[in-house]
Enzyme design. Structure first.
Site, PDB file in Angstrom:
ATOM      1  CG  ASP A  14      -2.000   0.951   1.257  1.00 15.11           C
ATOM      2  OD1 ASP A  14      -1.912   1.948   0.510  1.00 15.11           O
ATOM      3  OD2 ASP A  14      -2.969   0.728   2.005  1.00 15.11           O
ATOM      4  CG  HIS A  16      -3.370   5.072  -0.390  1.00 13.83           C
ATOM      5  ND1 HIS A  16      -3.528   3.747  -0.710  1.00 13.83           N
ATOM      6  CD2 HIS A  16      -4.122   5.780  -1.263  1.00 13.83           C
ATOM      7  CE1 HIS A  16      -4.366   3.657  -1.742  1.00 13.83           C
ATOM      8  NE2 HIS A  16      -4.737   4.863  -2.103  1.00 13.83           N
TER       9      HIS A  16
HETATM   10  C1  B12 Z   1      -4.856   9.889  -3.055  1.00 13.75           C
HETATM   11  C2  B12 Z   1      -5.343   8.473  -3.282  1.00 13.75           C
HETATM   12  C3  B12 Z   1      -4.530   7.629  -4.010  1.00 13.75           C
HETATM   13  C4  B12 Z   1      -3.153   8.041  -4.513  1.00 13.75           C
HETATM   14  C5  B12 Z   1      -2.159   7.900  -3.372  1.00 13.75           C
HETATM   15  C6  B12 Z   1      -0.998   8.844  -3.503  1.00 13.75           C
HETATM   16  C7  B12 Z   1      -0.065   8.635  -2.366  1.00 13.75           C
HETATM   17  N1  B12 Z   1       1.105   8.125  -2.632  1.00 13.75           N
HETATM   18  O1  B12 Z   1      -0.397   8.919  -1.227  1.00 13.75           O
HETATM   19  C8  B12 Z   1      -2.937   7.011  -5.663  1.00 13.75           C
HETATM   20  C9  B12 Z   1      -3.514   7.612  -6.918  1.00 13.75           C
HETATM   21  C10 B12 Z   1      -1.503   6.547  -5.897  1.00 13.75           C
HETATM   22  C11 B12 Z   1      -3.854   5.889  -5.200  1.00 13.75           C
HETATM   23  C12 B12 Z   1      -3.704   4.599  -5.639  1.00 13.75           C
HETATM   24  C13 B12 Z   1      -4.599   3.596  -5.339  1.00 13.75           C
HETATM   25  N2  B12 Z   1      -5.761   3.714  -4.663  1.00 13.75           N
HETATM   26 CO1  B12 Z   1      -6.257   5.275  -3.728  1.00 13.75          CO
HETATM   27  N3  B12 Z   1      -7.017   6.793  -2.957  1.00 13.75           N
HETATM   28  C14 B12 Z   1      -6.578   8.027  -2.772  1.00 13.75           C
HETATM   29  C15 B12 Z   1      -7.677   8.860  -2.066  1.00 13.75           C
HETATM   30  C16 B12 Z   1      -8.376   9.675  -3.136  1.00 13.75           C
HETATM   31  C17 B12 Z   1      -7.213   9.773  -0.959  1.00 13.75           C
HETATM   32  C18 B12 Z   1      -6.306   9.127   0.106  1.00 13.75           C
HETATM   33  C19 B12 Z   1      -5.785  10.187   0.995  1.00 13.75           C
HETATM   34  O2  B12 Z   1      -4.654  10.633   0.829  1.00 13.75           O
HETATM   35  N4  B12 Z   1      -6.606  10.665   1.944  1.00 13.75           N
HETATM   36  C20 B12 Z   1      -6.275  11.731   2.862  1.00 13.75           C
HETATM   37  C21 B12 Z   1      -5.721  11.170   4.173  1.00 13.75           C
HETATM   38  C22 B12 Z   1      -5.396  12.304   5.120  1.00 13.75           C
HETATM   39  O3  B12 Z   1      -6.667  10.332   4.765  1.00 13.75           O
HETATM   40  P1  B12 Z   1      -6.460   8.776   5.037  1.00 13.75           P
HETATM   41  O4  B12 Z   1      -5.417   8.264   4.131  1.00 13.75           O
HETATM   42  O5  B12 Z   1      -7.744   8.110   5.037  1.00 13.75           O
HETATM   43  O6  B12 Z   1      -5.872   8.728   6.518  1.00 13.75           O
HETATM   44  C23 B12 Z   1      -6.524   9.314   7.617  1.00 13.75           C
HETATM   45  C24 B12 Z   1      -7.494   8.411   8.348  1.00 13.75           C
HETATM   46  O7  B12 Z   1      -7.940   7.301   7.556  1.00 13.75           O
HETATM   47  C25 B12 Z   1      -6.811   7.975   9.567  1.00 13.75           C
HETATM   48  N5  B12 Z   1      -6.026   6.748   9.589  1.00 13.75           N
HETATM   49  C26 B12 Z   1      -5.339   6.153   8.598  1.00 13.75           C
HETATM   50  N6  B12 Z   1      -4.680   5.102   9.053  1.00 13.75           N
HETATM   51  C27 B12 Z   1      -4.926   4.999  10.347  1.00 13.75           C
HETATM   52  C28 B12 Z   1      -4.479   4.087  11.313  1.00 13.75           C
HETATM   53  C29 B12 Z   1      -4.883   4.213  12.616  1.00 13.75           C
HETATM   54  C30 B12 Z   1      -4.419   3.243  13.618  1.00 13.75           C
HETATM   55  C31 B12 Z   1      -5.734   5.266  12.984  1.00 13.75           C
HETATM   56  C32 B12 Z   1      -6.184   5.416  14.374  1.00 13.75           C
HETATM   57  C33 B12 Z   1      -6.196   6.180  12.028  1.00 13.75           C
HETATM   58  C34 B12 Z   1      -5.769   6.025  10.716  1.00 13.75           C
HETATM   59  O8  B12 Z   1      -5.961   9.028   9.868  1.00 13.75           O
HETATM   60  C35 B12 Z   1      -5.473   9.616   8.644  1.00 13.75           C
HETATM   61  C36 B12 Z   1      -5.214  11.054   8.859  1.00 13.75           C
HETATM   62  O9  B12 Z   1      -6.386  11.769   9.131  1.00 13.75           O
HETATM   63  C37 B12 Z   1      -8.610   7.736  -1.486  1.00 13.75           C
HETATM   64  C38 B12 Z   1     -10.069   8.105  -1.366  1.00 13.75           C
HETATM   65  C39 B12 Z   1     -10.355   8.898  -0.137  1.00 13.75           C
HETATM   66  N7  B12 Z   1     -10.967  10.008  -0.322  1.00 13.75           N
HETATM   67  O10 B12 Z   1      -9.967   8.480   0.969  1.00 13.75           O
HETATM   68  C40 B12 Z   1      -8.375   6.587  -2.469  1.00 13.75           C
HETATM   69  C41 B12 Z   1      -8.539   5.183  -2.003  1.00 13.75           C
HETATM   70  C42 B12 Z   1      -7.891   5.006  -0.639  1.00 13.75           C
HETATM   71  N8  B12 Z   1      -7.760   4.431  -2.998  1.00 13.75           N
HETATM   72  C43 B12 Z   1      -8.322   3.291  -3.312  1.00 13.75           C
HETATM   73  C44 B12 Z   1      -7.769   2.365  -4.230  1.00 13.75           C
HETATM   74  C45 B12 Z   1      -8.604   1.154  -4.550  1.00 13.75           C
HETATM   75  C46 B12 Z   1      -6.526   2.595  -4.834  1.00 13.75           C
HETATM   76  C47 B12 Z   1      -5.823   1.673  -5.817  1.00 13.75           C
HETATM   77  C48 B12 Z   1      -5.868   0.192  -5.449  1.00 13.75           C
HETATM   78  C49 B12 Z   1      -6.320   1.835  -7.254  1.00 13.75           C
HETATM   79  C50 B12 Z   1      -7.308   2.886  -7.489  1.00 13.75           C
HETATM   80  N9  B12 Z   1      -8.475   2.461  -7.799  1.00 13.75           N
HETATM   81  O11 B12 Z   1      -6.971   4.039  -7.450  1.00 13.75           O
HETATM   82  C51 B12 Z   1      -4.404   2.198  -5.820  1.00 13.75           C
HETATM   83  C52 B12 Z   1      -3.546   1.411  -4.828  1.00 13.75           C
HETATM   84  C53 B12 Z   1      -2.115   1.741  -4.927  1.00 13.75           C
HETATM   85  C54 B12 Z   1      -1.361   1.070  -3.851  1.00 13.75           C
HETATM   86  N10 B12 Z   1      -0.628   0.022  -4.163  1.00 13.75           N
HETATM   87  O12 B12 Z   1      -1.420   1.469  -2.715  1.00 13.75           O
HETATM   88  C55 B12 Z   1      -9.610   3.079  -2.590  1.00 13.75           C
HETATM   89  C56 B12 Z   1      -9.531   2.024  -1.503  1.00 13.75           C
HETATM   90  C57 B12 Z   1     -10.813   1.210  -1.504  1.00 13.75           C
HETATM   91  C58 B12 Z   1     -10.935   0.245  -0.377  1.00 13.75           C
HETATM   92  N11 B12 Z   1     -10.139   0.254   0.662  1.00 13.75           N
HETATM   93  O13 B12 Z   1     -11.848  -0.521  -0.455  1.00 13.75           O
HETATM   94  C59 B12 Z   1      -9.982   4.530  -2.093  1.00 13.75           C
HETATM   95  C60 B12 Z   1     -10.734   4.583  -0.788  1.00 13.75           C
HETATM   96  C61 B12 Z   1     -10.796   5.200  -3.226  1.00 13.75           C
HETATM   97  C62 B12 Z   1     -12.132   4.537  -3.417  1.00 13.75           C
HETATM   98  N12 B12 Z   1     -13.155   5.014  -2.779  1.00 13.75           N
HETATM   99  O14 B12 Z   1     -12.185   3.600  -4.174  1.00 13.75           O
HETATM  100  N13 B12 Z   1      -4.800   6.320  -4.374  1.00 13.75           N
END
Ligand code: B12
Lengths: 136, 469
Positions: A14, A16
């Protein structure tokens, strides 16, 4: 009081990176000693890091949907490595798509995680929980 | 004429190099064959005699400095906590100090492991474990075990700083120990220089008292370091330069010897392509790896084991030779010098195998992670793809008519797509065989060492951009 050490990282294949950076920043600001192993981290890296740094908790992130496979056996592996009673948290988008949260929560609890977070959990929640669980 | 005299006490040869200080020139070099059995003094006197018979004018020796890998070199036991982390960091620090690491131990040691260490013939122990403020149980347990087993080997303590006071109490007067900075102060960050310097200082103090060295010690100003450390020092000096003299930038040295093949690379080795994630323990800028199974004589049979017929075929028409016999011949007679075409060709093919495998082990790898968005890459170790210079040293390269042909074997090939070996470097050769001497010179006059290295390490091929060959 001594700073508590937490190991932070994104598990499996992963990449992200954004949430990981935000968690690192916020936890550090909240007074934790954060050991961030970053994205693309296998289970062993979390465990090895926790051993060397004598960590109090491991925070696993999984965003890309394969969290369940990547996290399998993690508690057992910790026990095996001598990390007795280390706190294990997991969060992000830990499963594929929209599944019933109660079931997901129960499955990860069964796997030995102390706290399991749904998508969109705020950083404040995790900081609050860490403080409560670690008693500071 | 005012001169420096540099001496290299090796396992096969004692080499001496005389340098004219004013002209910054090599006046002469000489060597004499030495074996483990012969007294180092004999080799030294014989080599000096040869040297001065070549000079034929009055020489005033301002300083005599030596490095040594005689009697198996500096032998170290490395101890850490997690095998991939502090144990690996300790091992790298020891190798960077020019040592041969007999064995690396991890986690809490048991009694039989301590017995093994006690009888291991090691010159030093490097004790690590825990990041600063991290795990303390393990290093303290291991210190207690060392004290309890009354290990009579100097211990370099380079672990969790929070444990230093307790370890000082544990060792007290029973164990000779030296405390230095942690080899891994925080997770994945490596800090090998302080441990390396501490090891070198102890080496200087102690090694000279061993193995017949006291006889030569009076006549020289000091044995500064193990030979591989001296080569690494020369590599660093040529690469980085000083604040007055410019260095040539990133480089790697390929040193093919009788017993081992060493690679020294100077450079960060950061990903050369965008979008590659780094994994694992950080790499030291000056990194040495040593392959105990790849050498031209003492380890020639293990070269065959490592290569197998398939790789030998890459560099040799194997039907022309009885391979087993050729390797055995060199192993049984370590002073064997190839004289006819056929033997020379075989030696050079062997050297290519040593170069090929040792660079493969030294360079990092990149692994692909597949995602629906395409491939992402993670890198472990150093990326040497764009490395500009490869420098060859060691008998077989120095004496070769076409050293570039041998060095070519370290480069990237498509049959090994994950390896981050150099793609298109320039090849240089240590023609006068002076790298170890220049490492010693760098200890007295660094600017002069940079200038002399630039003068005496000469281009011999490579990176021709397809225009000439
Ligand atoms: C940007 C993004 C990408 C970028 C990532 C760039 C990078 N290097 O960071 C790129 C384009 C590369 C990408 C690729 C992929 N992505 Co993407 N991506 C996103 C997106 C739009 C935003 C993620 C993000 O940065 N969020 C902002 C941060 C701040 O939030 P966060 O990551 O969720 O983390 C917060 C909380 O979750 C929490 N948290 C996280 N971890 C933990 C752990 C603990 C213990 C705690 C308490 C809290 C916590 O705290 C964080 C800070 O506030 C999401 C959709 C979304 N809106 O979430 C999809 C999403 C995560 N991606 C998804 C997918 C499927 C993929 C891909 C497989 C292919 C695709 N369809 O795009 C690939 C996988 C690549 C890989 N091998 O990892 C899916 C996952 C679906 C699922 N889980 O069922 C999502 C949800 C989009 C969707 N709705 O389909 N992605």
């Amino acid at each position: 009081m001594d700073k508590k050490t937490v190991v932070l990282g994104v598990i499996g294949s992963d990449c992200h990176a954004v949430g990981n950076k935000i968690l690192d920043h916020s936890l550090t600001a909240a007074g934790f000693n954060v050991v961030n192993i970053g994205v693309l981290s296998p289970q062993e890296d979390f465990i090895n890091a926790a051993i060397e740094t004598n960590a109090d908790a491991i925070l696993v992130s999984s965003l890309y949907g394969h969290g369940e496979i990547d996290c399998r056996g993690m508690r057992d592996n910790c026990e095996e490595a001598g990390l007795k009673d280390i706190l294990l948290y997991v969060g992000g988008n830990i499963v594929v798509g929209k599944q019933d949260w109660n079931e997901v929560h129960a499955r990860f609890k069964d796997m030995g995680f102390d706290r399991v977070y749904p998508p969109g959990t705020s950083v404040e929640t995790s900081i609050h929980d860490l403080r409560e669980d670690l008693g500071n | 004429m005012d001169c420096y005299l540099f001496i290299d006490f090796g396992s096969t040869y004692t080499k001496v190099t005389l340098v004219d200080i004013a002209k910054e020139e090599i006046v002469a070099t000489a060597k004499s064959y030495t074996t483990v059995e012969t007294d180092v003094t004999t080799g030294y006197n014989e080599a000096s005699r040869k040297l001065f018979s070549k000079v034929g004018q009055e020489v005033n020796i301002v300083k005599k400095l030596a490095c040594s890998s005689a009697a198996g070199g500096l032998k170290i036991v490395a101890i850490g906590l997690v095998p991939e982390l502090t144990a690996e960091a300790a091992k790298r620090a020891a190798i960077g100090a020019g040592a041969r690491v007999i064995k690396t131990y991890s986690h809490n040691l048991n009694s039989s492991e301590l017995v093994e260490i006690k009888i291991s013939n090691a010159d030093m122990i490097l004790l690590a474990g825990g990041t600063d403020g991290g795990n303390s149980d393990c290093i303290i347990h291991n210190a207690e075990m060392i004290a309890k087993h009354e290990i009579d080997i100097p211990v370099v303590v380079a672990g969790n700083k929070s444990c230093n006071d307790e370890i000082t109490n544990i060792f007290g007067d029973t164990v000779e120990f030296y405390i230095t900075e942690n080899v891994m102060p925080s997770l994945n960050n490596i800090n090998v220089v302080p441990a390396r310097e501490t090891i070198r200082n102890i080496f200087m103090k102690q090694i000279v008292h061993a193995r017949g060295m006291e006889n030569v010690e009076e006549s020289i100003s000091g044995i500064l370091m193990p030979t591989p450390a001296s080569v690494l020092k020369a590599a660093e000096t040529l690469s980085l330069g000083t604040k007055d003299e410019e260095g040539i930038g990133d480089l790697a040295i390929v040193d093919i010897g009788g017993a081992t093949t060493d690679i020294h690379s100077i450079g960060e080795g950061a990903p050369s392509k965008p979008g590659v994630f780094l994994r694992g323990l950080e790499e030291p800028v000056a990194k040495r790896t040593v392959e105990g199974d790849l050498g031209m004589r003492y380890s020639s049979t293990s070269v065959y084991e490592a290569a197998g017929n398939r790789m030998m075929k890459k560099y040799l028409n194997i039907d022309d030779y009885d391979l087993e016999e050729e390797f055995r011949k060199r192993n049984d007679n370590t002073s064997f010098l190839p004289e006819n075409e056929k033997d020379i060709f075989f030696d050079e093919a062997m050297a290519k195998v040593c170069a090929d495998i040792s660079m493969k082990r030294h360079a990092g790898i990149v692994e692909s992670v597949y995602s629906p968005l395409g491939t992402i890459h993670s890198q472990t170790g150093k990326d040497l793809m764009e490395l500009p210079y490869i420098i060859g040293t060691g008998g077989v390269l120095v004496n070769s008519k076409e050293p570039a042909n041998i060095l070519e074997a370290v480069t990237f090939t498509i049959d090994d797509p994950e390896s981050l070996k150099p793609r298109n470097p320039k090849f240089m050769i240590d023609k006068e065989y002076i790298l170890s001497a220049m490492g010693l010179l760098a200890m007295v006059d660094k600017n002069m060492a940079v200038r002399m290295l630039k003068k005496y390490i000469v281009m011999c091929g490579g990176n021709t951009n397809g225009f000439e060959k």
